[in-house]
Design a protein around this motif. Sequence first.
Motif, short mmCIF file in Angstrom:
data_model
loop_
_atom_site.label_atom_id
_atom_site.label_comp_id
_atom_site.label_asym_id
_atom_site.label_seq_id
_atom_site.Cartn_x
_atom_site.Cartn_y
_atom_site.Cartn_z
N ILE A 1 32.99 45.31 33.26
CA ILE A 1 33.66 44.27 34.04
C ILE A 1 32.65 43.57 34.96
O ILE A 1 32.63 42.33 35.04
CB ILE A 1 34.81 44.85 34.90
CG1 ILE A 1 35.90 45.44 34.00
CG2 ILE A 1 35.38 43.82 35.85
CD1 ILE A 1 36.84 44.46 33.40
N ALA B 1 41.24 43.86 37.49
CA ALA B 1 40.64 44.93 36.69
C ALA B 1 39.76 45.82 37.57
O ALA B 1 39.81 47.05 37.48
CB ALA B 1 39.83 44.34 35.54
N LEU B 2 38.96 45.21 38.45
CA LEU B 2 38.11 46.01 39.35
C LEU B 2 38.93 46.82 40.34
O LEU B 2 38.65 48.00 40.58
CB LEU B 2 37.13 45.10 40.10
CG LEU B 2 35.95 44.58 39.29
CD1 LEU B 2 35.16 43.57 40.11
CD2 LEU B 2 35.07 45.72 38.83
N PHE C 1 41.96 45.70 31.22
CA PHE C 1 40.57 45.91 30.83
C PHE C 1 40.32 45.43 29.41
O PHE C 1 39.35 44.72 29.15
CB PHE C 1 40.17 47.38 30.96
CG PHE C 1 38.79 47.62 30.44
CD1 PHE C 1 37.68 47.25 31.17
CD2 PHE C 1 38.61 48.19 29.19
CE1 PHE C 1 36.41 47.44 30.66
CE2 PHE C 1 37.34 48.38 28.68
CZ PHE C 1 36.24 48.00 29.42
N ASN D 1 33.51 51.39 31.82
CA ASN D 1 34.44 50.27 31.87
C ASN D 1 34.16 49.38 33.08
O ASN D 1 34.15 48.15 32.97
CB ASN D 1 35.88 50.77 31.90
CG ASN D 1 36.31 51.41 30.61
OD1 ASN D 1 35.68 51.25 29.58
ND2 ASN D 1 37.39 52.16 30.67
N ARG D 2 33.96 50.01 34.22
CA ARG D 2 33.69 49.25 35.44
C ARG D 2 32.39 48.44 35.29
O ARG D 2 32.32 47.28 35.68
CB ARG D 2 33.61 50.19 36.63
CG ARG D 2 33.43 49.44 37.94
CD ARG D 2 33.47 50.39 39.14
NE ARG D 2 33.29 49.65 40.36
CZ ARG D 2 32.10 49.28 40.85
NH1 ARG D 2 31.00 49.59 40.21
NH2 ARG D 2 32.03 48.59 41.97
N ASN E 1 40.09 39.45 36.56
CA ASN E 1 38.83 40.19 36.73
C ASN E 1 38.86 41.02 38.00
O ASN E 1 38.48 42.19 38.00
CB ASN E 1 37.64 39.22 36.75
CG ASN E 1 37.49 38.51 35.43
OD1 ASN E 1 37.61 39.10 34.36
ND2 ASN E 1 37.25 37.21 35.49
N VAL F 1 40.17 41.67 29.25
CA VAL F 1 39.03 41.06 29.93
C VAL F 1 37.74 41.28 29.14
O VAL F 1 36.89 40.40 29.06
CB VAL F 1 38.90 41.62 31.37
CG1 VAL F 1 37.58 41.24 32.01
CG2 VAL F 1 40.05 41.12 32.23
N THR F 2 37.58 42.45 28.53
CA THR F 2 36.31 42.81 27.90
C THR F 2 36.22 42.51 26.41
O THR F 2 35.12 42.47 25.86
CB THR F 2 35.99 44.29 28.10
OG1 THR F 2 37.03 45.07 27.49
CG2 THR F 2 35.85 44.63 29.57
#
Length: 170
Positions: A152, A25-26, A106, A148-149, A22, A109-110
Amino acid sequence: MSSAPSATDTDPLGLDRIQDKNKLALDLFEVRLMIDPEIAALACKSATEKELRQLKRLCDETEQLYLGGHNHISKDIEFHTCIVRCSKNQVVETLIPVINTAVYTFAKVTHRLLLEETLETHRAVTDAILKRDSVGARCAMMMHLTYNRQAILKILEEREIETPHRQPEK
């Protein structure tokens, strides 16, 4: 002699070794926000007609896979790789594995959280590049990354609510 890519070819920065996906990803989004909109703008100026047709085809194929409920990650990576190649910037092309890691991370994670937003923003990026509208491509890519951000961050918030931090024992 093996033709399979080595770990340094596919993950030259060793990002796969980072445990907190996570946070990774950020962090990847921060980097992509710095460069991807400009890559899209460069693609408008530098892409050949053949590359523009390929970009449209990849956008269409990614969309079809996504809507069909099929695994779209490799096609999504091809789509973003095509934009990078259209930029004709050899230094940016060396960053393809980093961008690919970001797209893959991404997606994992999503888990398809942003179906509509992904389809709309991929199409907006593609349409702007096809029109050679560098401002539009830059803005569309920024919107794609922003959605996308936010996804997350929402996932992280929900996990924080589910597992609040415990106070250390004394």
